[in-house]
Design an enzyme around this catalytic site. Structure first.
Site, PDB file in Angstrom:
ATOM      1  N   SER A  28      10.589  -4.125 -14.679  1.00  0.00           N
ATOM      2  CA  SER A  28      12.008  -4.165 -15.007  1.00  0.00           C
ATOM      3  C   SER A  28      12.277  -4.781 -16.371  1.00  0.00           C
ATOM      4  O   SER A  28      13.238  -4.395 -17.043  1.00  0.00           O
ATOM      5  CB  SER A  28      12.774  -4.943 -13.931  1.00  0.00           C
TER       6      SER A  28
ATOM      7  N   GLU B 146      24.345  -3.874 -12.696  1.00  0.00           N
ATOM      8  CA  GLU B 146      23.091  -3.502 -12.034  1.00  0.00           C
ATOM      9  C   GLU B 146      23.160  -3.637 -10.519  1.00  0.00           C
ATOM     10  O   GLU B 146      23.520  -4.696  -9.999  1.00  0.00           O
ATOM     11  CB  GLU B 146      21.938  -4.375 -12.542  1.00  0.00           C
TER      12      GLU B 146
ATOM     13  N   ASP C  90      15.697  -2.111  -5.666  1.00  0.00           N
ATOM     14  CA  ASP C  90      14.309  -2.394  -6.019  1.00  0.00           C
ATOM     15  C   ASP C  90      13.627  -3.276  -4.976  1.00  0.00           C
ATOM     16  O   ASP C  90      12.486  -3.013  -4.578  1.00  0.00           O
ATOM     17  CB  ASP C  90      14.288  -3.072  -7.386  1.00  0.00           C
TER      18      ASP C  90
ATOM     19  N   HIS D  86      10.277  -2.637  -2.749  1.00  0.00           N
ATOM     20  CA  HIS D  86       9.093  -3.499  -2.715  1.00  0.00           C
ATOM     21  C   HIS D  86       8.734  -3.892  -1.283  1.00  0.00           C
ATOM     22  O   HIS D  86       7.554  -3.995  -0.932  1.00  0.00           O
ATOM     23  CB  HIS D  86       9.332  -4.764  -3.540  1.00  0.00           C
TER      24      HIS D  86
ATOM     25  N   ASP E 111      15.606   1.726 -14.276  1.00  0.00           N
ATOM     26  CA  ASP E 111      14.477   1.315 -15.099  1.00  0.00           C
ATOM     27  C   ASP E 111      13.168   1.947 -14.641  1.00  0.00           C
ATOM     28  O   ASP E 111      12.280   2.218 -15.440  1.00  0.00           O
ATOM     29  CB  ASP E 111      14.342  -0.209 -15.096  1.00  0.00           C
ATOM     30  N   HIS E 112      13.045   2.209 -13.328  1.00  0.00           N
ATOM     31  CA  HIS E 112      11.817   2.776 -12.759  1.00  0.00           C
ATOM     32  C   HIS E 112      12.065   3.063 -11.287  1.00  0.00           C
ATOM     33  O   HIS E 112      13.105   2.682 -10.726  1.00  0.00           O
ATOM     34  CB  HIS E 112      10.644   1.802 -12.895  1.00  0.00           C
TER      35      HIS E 112
ATOM     36  N   HIS F 267       5.745  -0.325  -8.167  1.00  0.00           N
ATOM     37  CA  HIS F 267       6.507   0.694  -8.886  1.00  0.00           C
ATOM     38  C   HIS F 267       5.692   1.982  -9.000  1.00  0.00           C
ATOM     39  O   HIS F 267       4.487   1.991  -8.747  1.00  0.00           O
ATOM     40  CB  HIS F 267       6.855   0.208 -10.293  1.00  0.00           C
TER      41      HIS F 267
END
Length: 375
Positions: free
Chosen positions: A84, A254, A259, A263, A301-302, A337
């Site tokens: 990130s 954001e 995210d 994870h 971002d990913h 990621h």
């Protein structure tokens, strides 16, 4: 391996050759220069995460309101798979850097971010997150440090930054520090009015020179824990505050915990956060449609988790397994990621610039190009 230019060219031609025909009457398609930019980042969100809203949200996803769509390659300067910090630095400063870097180039030198660049032009700026405001993504828009883990240093830099409005968690990095500093006092000395209990209404903060909200010790609660519509309300409040002088603004908001759900390989956590983010998109697009001078860019971002909307695996009476295509079973392939290309959605004046396939740091340059802020 990194994507090759030849492959990208083929994808661009095949995917976007008819890009100018898919436009509705309420989409801004002129080359009019936007006065405001709202960048919405859904941390850890790939196409499958976005797709989940089409199956699990009780109303039509706001993603359907976009007509100008592109793709970005998110690889960092040294790694095929970004984190990130490097991903957000690409958005905020227009450079590829190494994983873990916040606001510095691959050679560790400081790079000017978009907030620093435009603040001298009387353009108001803001950052919002559902994790600590010192976390990698928001930090990349105001701080410079060799490591994203230096959150106490990042907190100091926020007190000295050009940011006009911020909201999120991370209070402990300001009032319970290892060095004993009271950064809430420093905020006040630097003309920030900081609230640590709740979001205010606009009337309460209208006359403040700068405003901040630190509403949890670390990250904000999850949606499943009852966070409610904090992100939507904070984003709407930020827009109203930054737009009060009608001088133009930049706001980054954001959806951070998509995210974290990835994870944790926790589908319900991920999907509830994604739906919350989609609601924010709706609020922002409502403002942009009414305003007519605002560019909205939505991206990530990913991707996190290698998330997939798989068919449910079931067993027949004879014990043999089969895929039930009438039922979705969200699955994951990693706890980290992935390197998948990430969608970019754009609305408003200048949004056509974001069609195509390009690198993540091009987002920064495209924003400056369509706004003329770099001149």
């Amino acid at each position: 391996m990194k994507l090759k230019n030849s492959i990208i060219s083929v994808v661009v031609i095949s995917m976007f050759s008819c890009k100018t025909t898919n436009v509705t009457s309420n989409e801004v398609t002129s080359n009019k220069t936007p006065k405001n930019v709202i960048l919405l980042i859904s941390d850890g969100t790939g196409l499958s995460q976005i797709s989940s809203a089409f199956y699990y949200k009780n109303s039509t996803p706001n993603y359907t309101r976009f007509k100008n769509v592109g793709l970005i390659n998110t690889s960092s300067s040294r790694q095929d798979i970004t984190d990130s910090a490097a991903g957000a630095t690409a958005f905020a400063a227009g450079v590829k850097t190494y994983n873990g870097a916040v606001g510095v180039a691959d050679d560790s030198t400081h790079v000017e971010n978009i907030i620093e660049l435009i603040s001298s032009k009387n353009i108001k700026t803001g950052v919002i997150a559902t994790l600590a405001i010192t976390h990698a993504t928001p930090a990349s828009f105001y701080a410079h440090t060799l490591s994203r883990d230096s959150q106490e240093e990042i907190a100091v830099q926020l007190t000295q930054s050009k940011v006009d409005f911020f909201a999120g968690g991370g209070l402990k990095f300001f009032d319970n520090r290892k060095d004993g500093q009271d950064l809430l006092k420093t905020f006040k000395e630097n003309q920030f009015d900081v609230n640590t209990s709740s979001l205010s209404d606009f009337a309460t903060i209208k006359s403040s020179k700068k405003v901040g909200f630190l509403l949890s010790k670390e990250g904000m609660p999850t949606m499943e824990e009852g966070r409610g519509d904090f992100l939507s309300k904070a984003t709407e409040l930020g827009i109203e505050y930054l737009n009060k002088d009608n001088s133009g603004f930049f706001l980054m908001s954001e959806g951070s915990q998509i995210d974290w759900g990835g994870h944790a390989n926790n589908a319900s956590w991920l999907i509830s956060e994604l739906i919350d983010f989609d609601n924010v998109i709706g609020k922002v697009l409502d403002f942009a449609e009414k305003d007519g001078n605002t560019l909205v860019v939505v991206t990530s971002d990913h991707e996190t988790g290698g998330f997939t909307l798989s068919a449910k695996r079931k067993k027949r009476e004879n014990g043999r397994e089969y895929n039930d295509y009438s039922e979705i079973d969200p699955t994951f392939s990693t706890g980290g990621h992935s390197a998948t290309l990430i969608p970019v959605f754009a609305y408003g004046p200048g949004s056509e610039e974001f069609i195509g396939v390009y690198e993540n740091n091009d987002i920064f340059h495209k924003i400056l190009k369509v706004t003329n802020w770099e001149k």
